[in-house]
Design a protein around this motif. Structure first.
Motif, PDB file in Angstrom:
ATOM      1  N   PRO A   1      53.007  49.291   4.398  1.00  0.00           N
ATOM      2  CA  PRO A   1      53.178  49.260   5.849  1.00  0.00           C
ATOM      3  C   PRO A   1      52.327  50.333   6.542  1.00  0.00           C
ATOM      4  O   PRO A   1      51.877  51.287   5.915  1.00  0.00           O
ATOM      5  N   LEU A   2      52.156  50.130   7.818  1.00  0.00           N
ATOM      6  CA  LEU A   2      51.418  51.067   8.663  1.00  0.00           C
ATOM      7  C   LEU A   2      52.424  51.709   9.613  1.00  0.00           C
ATOM      8  O   LEU A   2      53.136  51.002  10.335  1.00  0.00           O
ATOM      9  N   THR A   3      52.510  53.021   9.581  1.00  0.00           N
ATOM     10  CA  THR A   3      53.432  53.732  10.466  1.00  0.00           C
ATOM     11  C   THR A   3      52.615  54.546  11.459  1.00  0.00           C
ATOM     12  O   THR A   3      51.775  55.349  11.056  1.00  0.00           O
ATOM     13  N   CYS A   4      52.855  54.307  12.739  1.00  0.00           N
ATOM     14  CA  CYS A   4      52.104  54.995  13.793  1.00  0.00           C
ATOM     15  C   CYS A   4      53.046  55.460  14.894  1.00  0.00           C
ATOM     16  O   CYS A   4      54.120  54.907  15.100  1.00  0.00           O
ATOM     17  N   GLN A   5      52.574  56.459  15.606  1.00  0.00           N
ATOM     18  CA  GLN A   5      53.308  56.999  16.749  1.00  0.00           C
ATOM     19  C   GLN A   5      52.641  56.486  18.024  1.00  0.00           C
ATOM     20  O   GLN A   5      51.409  56.422  18.104  1.00  0.00           O
ATOM     21  N   PHE A   6      53.452  56.141  19.010  1.00  0.00           N
ATOM     22  CA  PHE A   6      52.950  55.656  20.293  1.00  0.00           C
ATOM     23  C   PHE A   6      53.635  56.416  21.418  1.00  0.00           C
ATOM     24  O   PHE A   6      54.817  56.737  21.328  1.00  0.00           O
ATOM     25  N   THR A   7      52.874  56.681  22.462  1.00  0.00           N
ATOM     26  CA  THR A   7      53.422  57.256  23.681  1.00  0.00           C
ATOM     27  C   THR A   7      53.472  56.132  24.706  1.00  0.00           C
ATOM     28  O   THR A   7      52.446  55.514  25.008  1.00  0.00           O
ATOM     29  N   ILE A   8      54.662  55.868  25.209  1.00  0.00           N
ATOM     30  CA  ILE A   8      54.853  54.728  26.104  1.00  0.00           C
ATOM     31  C   ILE A   8      55.248  55.239  27.487  1.00  0.00           C
ATOM     32  O   ILE A   8      56.180  56.028  27.629  1.00  0.00           O
ATOM     33  N   SER A   9      54.509  54.759  28.478  1.00  0.00           N
ATOM     34  CA  SER A   9      54.747  55.135  29.874  1.00  0.00           C
ATOM     35  C   SER A   9      55.335  53.951  30.628  1.00  0.00           C
ATOM     36  O   SER A   9      55.135  52.792  30.254  1.00  0.00           O
ATOM     37  N   PHE A  10      56.016  54.270  31.711  1.00  0.00           N
ATOM     38  CA  PHE A  10      56.721  53.258  32.500  1.00  0.00           C
ATOM     39  C   PHE A  10      56.315  53.326  33.958  1.00  0.00           C
ATOM     40  O   PHE A  10      55.946  54.377  34.471  1.00  0.00           O
ATOM     41  N   ASP A  11      56.445  52.180  34.616  1.00  0.00           N
ATOM     42  CA  ASP A  11      56.272  52.084  36.048  1.00  0.00           C
ATOM     43  C   ASP A  11      57.347  51.121  36.544  1.00  0.00           C
ATOM     44  O   ASP A  11      57.422  49.978  36.071  1.00  0.00           O
ATOM     45  N   SER A  12      58.194  51.580  37.422  1.00  0.00           N
ATOM     46  CA  SER A  12      59.296  50.775  37.968  1.00  0.00           C
ATOM     47  C   SER A  12      60.182  50.181  36.872  1.00  0.00           C
ATOM     48  O   SER A  12      60.600  49.030  36.951  1.00  0.00           O
ATOM     49  N   GLY A  13      60.424  50.970  35.835  1.00  0.00           N
ATOM     50  CA  GLY A  13      61.329  50.544  34.765  1.00  0.00           C
ATOM     51  C   GLY A  13      60.718  49.618  33.726  1.00  0.00           C
ATOM     52  O   GLY A  13      61.403  49.165  32.817  1.00  0.00           O
ATOM     53  N   LYS A  14      59.427  49.335  33.864  1.00  0.00           N
ATOM     54  CA  LYS A  14      58.750  48.435  32.912  1.00  0.00           C
ATOM     55  C   LYS A  14      57.638  49.199  32.195  1.00  0.00           C
ATOM     56  O   LYS A  14      57.076  50.150  32.718  1.00  0.00           O
ATOM     57  N   ILE A  15      57.321  48.747  30.987  1.00  0.00           N
ATOM     58  CA  ILE A  15      56.272  49.390  30.191  1.00  0.00           C
ATOM     59  C   ILE A  15      54.928  49.155  30.870  1.00  0.00           C
ATOM     60  O   ILE A  15      54.552  48.016  31.158  1.00  0.00           O
ATOM     61  N   SER A  16      54.194  50.246  31.131  1.00  0.00           N
ATOM     62  CA  SER A  16      52.904  50.126  31.805  1.00  0.00           C
ATOM     63  C   SER A  16      51.732  50.599  30.943  1.00  0.00           C
ATOM     64  O   SER A  16      50.589  50.219  31.190  1.00  0.00           O
ATOM     65  N   LYS A  17      52.032  51.430  29.933  1.00  0.00           N
ATOM     66  CA  LYS A  17      50.948  51.945  29.085  1.00  0.00           C
ATOM     67  C   LYS A  17      51.502  52.267  27.701  1.00  0.00           C
ATOM     68  O   LYS A  17      52.575  52.857  27.583  1.00  0.00           O
ATOM     69  N   ILE A  18      50.752  51.869  26.681  1.00  0.00           N
ATOM     70  CA  ILE A  18      51.089  52.195  25.297  1.00  0.00           C
ATOM     71  C   ILE A  18      49.865  52.863  24.691  1.00  0.00           C
ATOM     72  O   ILE A  18      48.802  52.248  24.585  1.00  0.00           O
ATOM     73  N   GLU A  19      50.047  54.121  24.339  1.00  0.00           N
ATOM     74  CA  GLU A  19      48.934  54.917  23.817  1.00  0.00           C
ATOM     75  C   GLU A  19      49.169  55.208  22.337  1.00  0.00           C
ATOM     76  O   GLU A  19      50.181  55.797  21.962  1.00  0.00           O
ATOM     77  N   SER A  20      48.241  54.753  21.503  1.00  0.00           N
ATOM     78  CA  SER A  20      48.348  54.995  20.059  1.00  0.00           C
ATOM     79  C   SER A  20      48.121  56.457  19.756  1.00  0.00           C
ATOM     80  O   SER A  20      47.226  57.087  20.319  1.00  0.00           O
ATOM     81  N   GLY A  21      48.921  56.967  18.844  1.00  0.00           N
ATOM     82  CA  GLY A  21      48.781  58.349  18.397  1.00  0.00           C
ATOM     83  C   GLY A  21      48.457  58.381  16.919  1.00  0.00           C
ATOM     84  O   GLY A  21      47.773  57.494  16.404  1.00  0.00           O
ATOM     85  N   GLU A  22      48.996  59.367  16.252  1.00  0.00           N
ATOM     86  CA  GLU A  22      48.731  59.534  14.830  1.00  0.00           C
ATOM     87  C   GLU A  22      49.403  58.438  14.018  1.00  0.00           C
ATOM     88  O   GLU A  22      50.447  57.915  14.397  1.00  0.00           O
TER      89      GLU A  22
END
Length: 185
Positions: free
Chosen positions: A111-132
């Motif tokens: 499997p592939l395990t990754c970290q993501f930073t997820i941002s919201f706008d008006s309660g909905k997901i607006s950005k998903i940023e891949s991390g390590e």
């Protein structure tokens, strides 16, 4: 007394509305569950009208329609998702996700395990940023990918370009390329 009842009613109504609004962590959990279930309509309800995915230097903005194409591409690889960790910080949520797929298996990082930073706008997901992606061997990933691409160019040129085609047809060709490569004598 009438004012007190009105204020009490408004407070109860406000509290009732807030209880129905899912937390950001619940939205993220539902998002990955919807991917796991293959239910794009549920995903659509959880993402903003525009969703931006970032991975390194690559920034890709999506509309609902273009994200549906990404969803179809991903589904061809039979990707499964499991949330390992969820932490909230400021206006973002950090999530660690383990995923498995036909593609990751071939690239020897399944499997592939990754970290993501997820941002919201008006309660909905607006950005998903891949991390390590701890534990991922990008050198093996690149070696396997390059071997596949080179072999396909030589032996099955009609499939050439599958690596850059982020449509459902591109994913179908990617899986076909893997099957041909693994079946080679």
């Amino acid at each position: 007394m009438k004012n007190t009842l009105s204020i009490l009613f408004l407070l109860l109504l406000s509290a009732s509305c807030n209880q129905n609004k899912p937390t950001r962590q619940e939205v993220i959990t539902k998002y990955y569950q919807a991917f796991e279930e293959g239910d794009y309509q549920k995903i659509k309800a959880l993402i903003n009208d525009t969703l931006t995915l970032t991975s390194g230097d690559y920034v890709t903005p999506y509309t609902h329609e273009s994200f549906y194409e990404f969803f179809k591409w991903d589904s061809i690889f039979k990707t499964s998702y499991a949330i390992v960790q969820l932490d909230e910080a400021d206006h973002e949520v950090i999530v660690k996700v383990t995923s498995e797929s036909v593609r990751y298996r071939f690239l020897k990082n399944n499997p592939l395990t990754c970290q993501f930073t997820i941002s919201f706008d008006s309660g909905k997901i607006s950005k998903i940023e891949s991390g390590e992606c701890p534990g991922t061997d990008w050198d093996i990933w690149q070696k396997e990918r390059d071997s596949l691409v080179s072999w396909i160019q030589q032996k099955h040129p009609r499939l050439d370009g599958f690596i850059y085609d982020m449509t459902m047809v591109g994913a179908i060709n990617y899986v076909k390329a893997i099957e041909l490569y693994e079946a080679k004598p």
